[in-house]
Design a protein around this motif. Structure first.
Motif, mmCIF file in Angstrom:
data_model
loop_
_atom_site.group_PDB
_atom_site.id
_atom_site.type_symbol
_atom_site.label_atom_id
_atom_site.label_comp_id
_atom_site.label_asym_id
_atom_site.label_seq_id
_atom_site.Cartn_x
_atom_site.Cartn_y
_atom_site.Cartn_z
ATOM 1 N N MET A 151 35.759 38.346 77.083
ATOM 2 C CA MET A 151 36.895 37.424 77.059
ATOM 3 C C MET A 151 36.777 36.457 75.884
ATOM 4 S SD MET A 151 36.845 36.417 81.106
ATOM 5 C CE MET A 151 38.488 35.698 81.246
ATOM 6 N N PRO A 152 37.888 36.175 75.200
ATOM 7 C CA PRO A 152 37.850 35.086 74.226
ATOM 8 C C PRO A 152 37.762 33.768 75.009
ATOM 9 C CG PRO A 152 40.075 35.971 74.406
ATOM 10 C CD PRO A 152 39.196 36.818 75.276
ATOM 11 N N VAL A 153 36.877 32.872 74.581
ATOM 12 C CA VAL A 153 36.633 31.634 75.319
ATOM 13 C C VAL A 153 37.071 30.434 74.485
ATOM 14 C CG1 VAL A 153 34.914 30.240 76.545
ATOM 15 C CG2 VAL A 153 34.637 32.732 76.437
ATOM 16 N N TYR A 154 37.879 29.575 75.106
ATOM 17 C CA TYR A 154 38.290 28.341 74.449
ATOM 18 C C TYR A 154 37.041 27.516 74.130
ATOM 19 C CZ TYR A 154 40.496 23.788 73.758
ATOM 20 O OH TYR A 154 40.881 22.576 73.237
ATOM 21 N N SER A 155 36.961 26.971 72.926
ATOM 22 C CA SER A 155 35.742 26.319 72.437
ATOM 23 C C SER A 155 35.371 25.041 73.178
ATOM 24 C CB SER A 155 35.869 26.029 70.942
ATOM 25 O OG SER A 155 36.964 25.170 70.711
ATOM 26 N N PHE A 201 45.491 27.402 72.977
ATOM 27 C CA PHE A 201 44.647 28.583 72.825
ATOM 28 C C PHE A 201 45.310 29.799 73.482
ATOM 29 C CE2 PHE A 201 40.882 31.014 74.522
ATOM 30 C CZ PHE A 201 40.344 31.398 73.302
ATOM 31 N N VAL A 202 45.820 29.645 74.680
ATOM 32 C CA VAL A 202 46.482 30.740 75.400
ATOM 33 C C VAL A 202 47.720 31.210 74.649
ATOM 34 C CG1 VAL A 202 47.744 31.333 77.524
ATOM 35 C CG2 VAL A 202 45.579 30.091 77.675
ATOM 36 N N ALA A 262 45.519 39.807 90.500
ATOM 37 C CA ALA A 262 45.840 38.461 90.009
ATOM 38 C C ALA A 262 45.383 38.291 88.559
ATOM 39 C CB ALA A 262 45.191 37.404 90.898
ATOM 40 N N VAL A 263 44.211 38.821 88.241
ATOM 41 C CA VAL A 263 43.720 38.726 86.862
ATOM 42 C C VAL A 263 44.557 39.612 85.948
ATOM 43 C CG1 VAL A 263 41.767 39.139 85.314
ATOM 44 C CG2 VAL A 263 41.390 38.074 87.549
ATOM 45 N N ALA A 264 44.866 40.817 86.394
ATOM 46 C CA ALA A 264 45.676 41.732 85.576
ATOM 47 C C ALA A 264 47.028 41.114 85.229
ATOM 48 C CB ALA A 264 45.859 43.066 86.301
ATOM 49 N N ALA A 265 47.607 40.356 86.166
ATOM 50 C CA ALA A 265 48.931 39.755 85.958
ATOM 51 C C ALA A 265 48.883 38.440 85.179
ATOM 52 C CB ALA A 265 49.603 39.511 87.314
ATOM 53 N N ALA A 266 47.702 37.897 84.991
ATOM 54 C CA ALA A 266 47.562 36.580 84.357
ATOM 55 C C ALA A 266 47.617 36.664 82.839
ATOM 56 C CB ALA A 266 46.245 35.943 84.791
ATOM 57 N N ASP A 267 48.102 35.575 82.242
ATOM 58 C CA ASP A 267 48.102 35.429 80.793
ATOM 59 C C ASP A 267 46.814 34.769 80.310
ATOM 60 O OD1 ASP A 267 50.860 36.354 80.299
ATOM 61 O OD2 ASP A 267 51.392 34.567 81.464
ATOM 62 N N GLY A 268 46.104 34.129 81.220
ATOM 63 C CA GLY A 268 44.852 33.449 80.914
ATOM 64 C C GLY A 268 44.132 33.142 82.208
ATOM 65 N N LYS A 274 41.358 38.471 78.259
ATOM 66 C CA LYS A 274 42.063 37.317 78.849
ATOM 67 C C LYS A 274 41.466 36.025 78.305
ATOM 68 C CE LYS A 274 44.505 39.820 81.771
ATOM 69 N NZ LYS A 274 45.930 39.834 81.924
ATOM 70 N N PRO A 275 42.277 35.133 77.728
ATOM 71 C CA PRO A 275 41.752 33.876 77.209
ATOM 72 C C PRO A 275 41.213 32.991 78.338
ATOM 73 C CG PRO A 275 44.146 33.957 76.967
ATOM 74 C CD PRO A 275 43.711 35.274 77.498
ATOM 75 N N LEU A 276 39.955 32.584 78.192
ATOM 76 C CA LEU A 276 39.236 31.864 79.243
ATOM 77 C C LEU A 276 39.055 30.398 78.894
ATOM 78 C CD1 LEU A 276 37.454 31.858 81.837
ATOM 79 C CD2 LEU A 276 35.523 32.470 80.340
ATOM 80 N N GLY A 277 39.254 29.558 79.900
ATOM 81 C CA GLY A 277 38.889 28.146 79.838
ATOM 82 C C GLY A 277 37.828 27.895 80.893
#
Length: 183
Positions: free
Chosen positions: A137-141, A179-180, A64-70, A105-108
């Motif tokens: 992971m890049p994290v949304y601020s 962000f994504v 599920a994570v591999a297939a996700a855009d974020g 994966k861009p994280l919120g």
């Protein structure tokens, strides 16, 4: 086409405020993203002995994570910290060594707590974990932190009843979608 956002809710409770918050975010999310809850309550505790022969539930969440855009990590505050179930899925998906699916994966981050501090300590903890070498992971601020839950933040339909909380959640999900889109 909408970006696929894998959502991990760190509470297994069917009456979880974390789940209510995610359902609300799904209602108000821009069309550019689709929030998809990934079941994690069936995951055995992470054990590196299982790296060679992982259970199907480990493979399902990794896929599920591999297939996700974020990704959205949603955690209640448990004794001043993130939930054990969210920490477990973070560990499961970061392994086997060198095969983490989280990387890039861009994280919120969304936190939910009964107190007025709204789980901000949990958000800080999740930021530290996300920046680690096996997560990376890049994290949304901006994080979304919902507190004061027993003060009627959500009504029986799952809608937010307090205007500043509505504004904060809308700002968060709109900003996270932007962000994504950069990735």
């Amino acid at each position: 086409m909408a970006k696929n956002i894998a959502v991990f809710i760190g509470s297994a409770s069917s009456t979880s405020f974390s789940r209510v918050a995610v359902e609300y975010l799904k209602k108000i999310a821009p069309a550019s993203i689709e929030l998809n809850i990934v079941q994690i309550d069936d995951l055995p505790l992470y054990n590196r002995d299982l790296d060679e022969n992982s259970p199907a539930s480990y493979e399902r969440v990794r896929a599920a994570v591999a297939a996700a855009d974020g990704v959205l990590w949603v955690s209640p505050e448990h004794n001043g910290a993130l939930s054990a179930s969210l920490k477990n899925v973070i560990d499961v998906v970061s392994r086997p060594m060198g095969q983490s699916k989280w990387v890039g994966k861009p994280l919120g981050i969304v936190t939910v707590a009964a107190g007025m501090a709204a789980g901000v300590r949990v958000a800080d903890q999740l930021r530290v974990i996300a920046s680690g070498p096996f997560i990376n992971m890049p994290v949304y601020s901006q994080n979304a932190s919902v507190g004061g839950l027993f003060g009627g933040v959500f009504n029986e339909q799952g809608d937010v009843t307090i205007e500043p909380v509505k504004v904060m959640l809308q700002s968060f999900i709109d900003g996270y979608a932007e962000f994504v889109a950069k990735f």
